[in-house]
Design a protein around this motif. Sequence first.
Motif, mmCIF file in Angstrom:
data_model
loop_
_atom_site.group_PDB
_atom_site.id
_atom_site.type_symbol
_atom_site.label_atom_id
_atom_site.label_comp_id
_atom_site.label_asym_id
_atom_site.label_seq_id
_atom_site.Cartn_x
_atom_site.Cartn_y
_atom_site.Cartn_z
ATOM 1 N N SER A 187 9.029 39.965 -22.738
ATOM 2 C CA SER A 187 8.167 40.843 -21.953
ATOM 3 C C SER A 187 6.785 40.823 -22.594
ATOM 4 C CB SER A 187 8.694 42.276 -21.955
ATOM 5 O OG SER A 187 9.970 42.369 -21.374
ATOM 6 N N VAL A 188 5.758 40.623 -21.808
ATOM 7 C CA VAL A 188 4.388 40.593 -22.322
ATOM 8 C C VAL A 188 3.661 41.851 -21.869
ATOM 9 C CG1 VAL A 188 2.197 39.343 -22.381
ATOM 10 C CG2 VAL A 188 4.360 38.078 -22.255
ATOM 11 N N VAL A 189 3.098 42.572 -22.828
ATOM 12 C CA VAL A 189 2.365 43.805 -22.553
ATOM 13 C C VAL A 189 0.866 43.530 -22.669
ATOM 14 C CG1 VAL A 189 1.933 46.177 -23.301
ATOM 15 C CG2 VAL A 189 4.261 45.247 -23.375
ATOM 16 N N GLY A 225 4.184 50.349 -22.479
ATOM 17 C CA GLY A 225 4.702 49.016 -22.175
ATOM 18 C C GLY A 225 6.016 48.740 -22.869
ATOM 19 N N VAL A 226 6.125 49.151 -24.128
ATOM 20 C CA VAL A 226 7.359 48.946 -24.892
ATOM 21 C C VAL A 226 8.530 49.650 -24.217
ATOM 22 C CG1 VAL A 226 8.526 49.520 -27.059
ATOM 23 C CG2 VAL A 226 6.234 48.524 -27.097
ATOM 24 N N HIS A 227 8.325 50.882 -23.796
ATOM 25 C CA HIS A 227 9.409 51.660 -23.191
ATOM 26 C C HIS A 227 9.889 51.044 -21.878
ATOM 27 C CE1 HIS A 227 7.780 55.358 -25.535
ATOM 28 N NE2 HIS A 227 8.639 54.660 -26.251
ATOM 29 N N ALA A 228 8.983 50.354 -21.181
ATOM 30 C CA ALA A 228 9.354 49.756 -19.903
ATOM 31 C C ALA A 228 9.889 48.331 -20.035
ATOM 32 C CB ALA A 228 8.146 49.751 -18.960
ATOM 33 N N ALA A 229 9.684 47.707 -21.183
ATOM 34 C CA ALA A 229 10.017 46.287 -21.364
ATOM 35 C C ALA A 229 11.527 46.040 -21.332
ATOM 36 C CB ALA A 229 9.425 45.769 -22.668
ATOM 37 N N ARG A 230 11.907 44.892 -20.753
ATOM 38 C CA ARG A 230 13.323 44.504 -20.678
ATOM 39 C C ARG A 230 13.638 43.307 -21.573
ATOM 40 N NH1 ARG A 230 14.417 42.372 -15.785
ATOM 41 N NH2 ARG A 230 12.212 42.157 -15.218
ATOM 42 N N GLY A 231 12.628 42.641 -22.094
ATOM 43 C CA GLY A 231 12.863 41.441 -22.893
ATOM 44 C C GLY A 231 13.346 41.746 -24.297
ATOM 45 N N ASP A 232 14.005 40.766 -24.911
ATOM 46 C CA ASP A 232 14.431 40.911 -26.310
ATOM 47 C C ASP A 232 13.264 40.760 -27.272
ATOM 48 O OD1 ASP A 232 17.165 41.255 -25.689
ATOM 49 O OD2 ASP A 232 17.386 39.097 -25.402
ATOM 50 N N MET A 233 12.206 40.147 -26.798
ATOM 51 C CA MET A 233 10.967 39.988 -27.573
ATOM 52 C C MET A 233 9.840 40.593 -26.751
ATOM 53 S SD MET A 233 9.207 36.247 -28.112
ATOM 54 C CE MET A 233 7.445 36.019 -27.835
ATOM 55 N N ILE A 234 9.001 41.387 -27.410
ATOM 56 C CA ILE A 234 7.865 42.007 -26.719
ATOM 57 C C ILE A 234 6.584 41.446 -27.324
ATOM 58 C CG2 ILE A 234 6.722 44.148 -26.085
ATOM 59 C CD1 ILE A 234 9.373 45.588 -26.488
ATOM 60 N N ALA A 235 5.816 40.759 -26.506
ATOM 61 C CA ALA A 235 4.563 40.155 -26.970
ATOM 62 C C ALA A 235 3.390 40.978 -26.456
ATOM 63 C CB ALA A 235 4.450 38.716 -26.484
#
Length: 316
Positions: free
Chosen positions: A10-12, A83-93
């Motif tokens: 997930s990219v924020v 963005g972090v709270h909404a992210a679904r990816g295992d990695m957050i960029a």
Amino acid sequence: MTVSTLVSCSVVICAYTTERWTDLCAAVDSVLTQNVPVLEVLVVIDHSEELFSRAERHFAEQTRVTVLHNSGSKGLSGARNTGVHAARGDMIAFLDDDARAEPDWYRVSAAHYSDPDVLGVGGFASPVWPADRPVWMPAEFDWVVGCSYVGQPTRIEPVRNFIGCNMSLRRTVFDAVDGFSDGIGRVGKTPVGCEETELCIRIRAHQPSAQLLFDPAMRVEHRVSDDRATFRYFLSRCFHEGVSKALVSDLVGAGDALSSERAYTARVLPRAVVTGIASPRHGGLARAGAVIAGLAATTAGYVRGLVGLRSKRVTA
């Protein structure tokens, strides 16, 4: 490593002003056109209804793009946490709204996460100046404009913290140490920072075996606006960096907060001054002077920050 084995991403991208609209669109496009597709792009708008409405309309047909209101405190830290709270990816960029990721950006970063000890990866950010690079601007101070600088590693190796415009973290990090701290980091155009520094220090304190890697092949281009290419902004950014470092020192201790800075001021900056004086015909004297002025402004900001913190305690 095959595409199927890469961690999902997930990219924020956080934004706060319509003045950077063209940059924001370019940043999102650079992520959507990666050589390996990312899972999603989360565009977080920091308390600007005009920008939110415009972004929501513009990205409506992009199925991998979600536009969000910053549900936290105003500023970059609150927007990133949203963005972090909404992210679904295992990695957050994390990518700045005025930066563009190179086509292999995601793949290079994600490949490191096959090692379970790697909790974060940061990369190289090159400045895109509005015209020619200012002759007085020392490369050792490119952090002032949010870019990589002389003194950083030149190969893959562990670092204390990342440059905020180009970094990724394992999703589980945020479950363990919460998110970015409120009260630290940029709010609008105020040139403060260090929110990613404080977070990275907390990560290492929580898990000493954690690897936070710098990989120069994870690259972005970071646009420098006209107002940030001035000596006035240079001094202001240095001063506010000092203030921010005082806040981080108060939260995590001066030992961790200033560990990288000690080596930087003891080795990198003196060498820059000597090099500048040795090449006066090519702007060297101006760069040497800027190094001295930048260090003085940062130190003044640090002292001002410490005094302010002590005054708050006395009056509390």
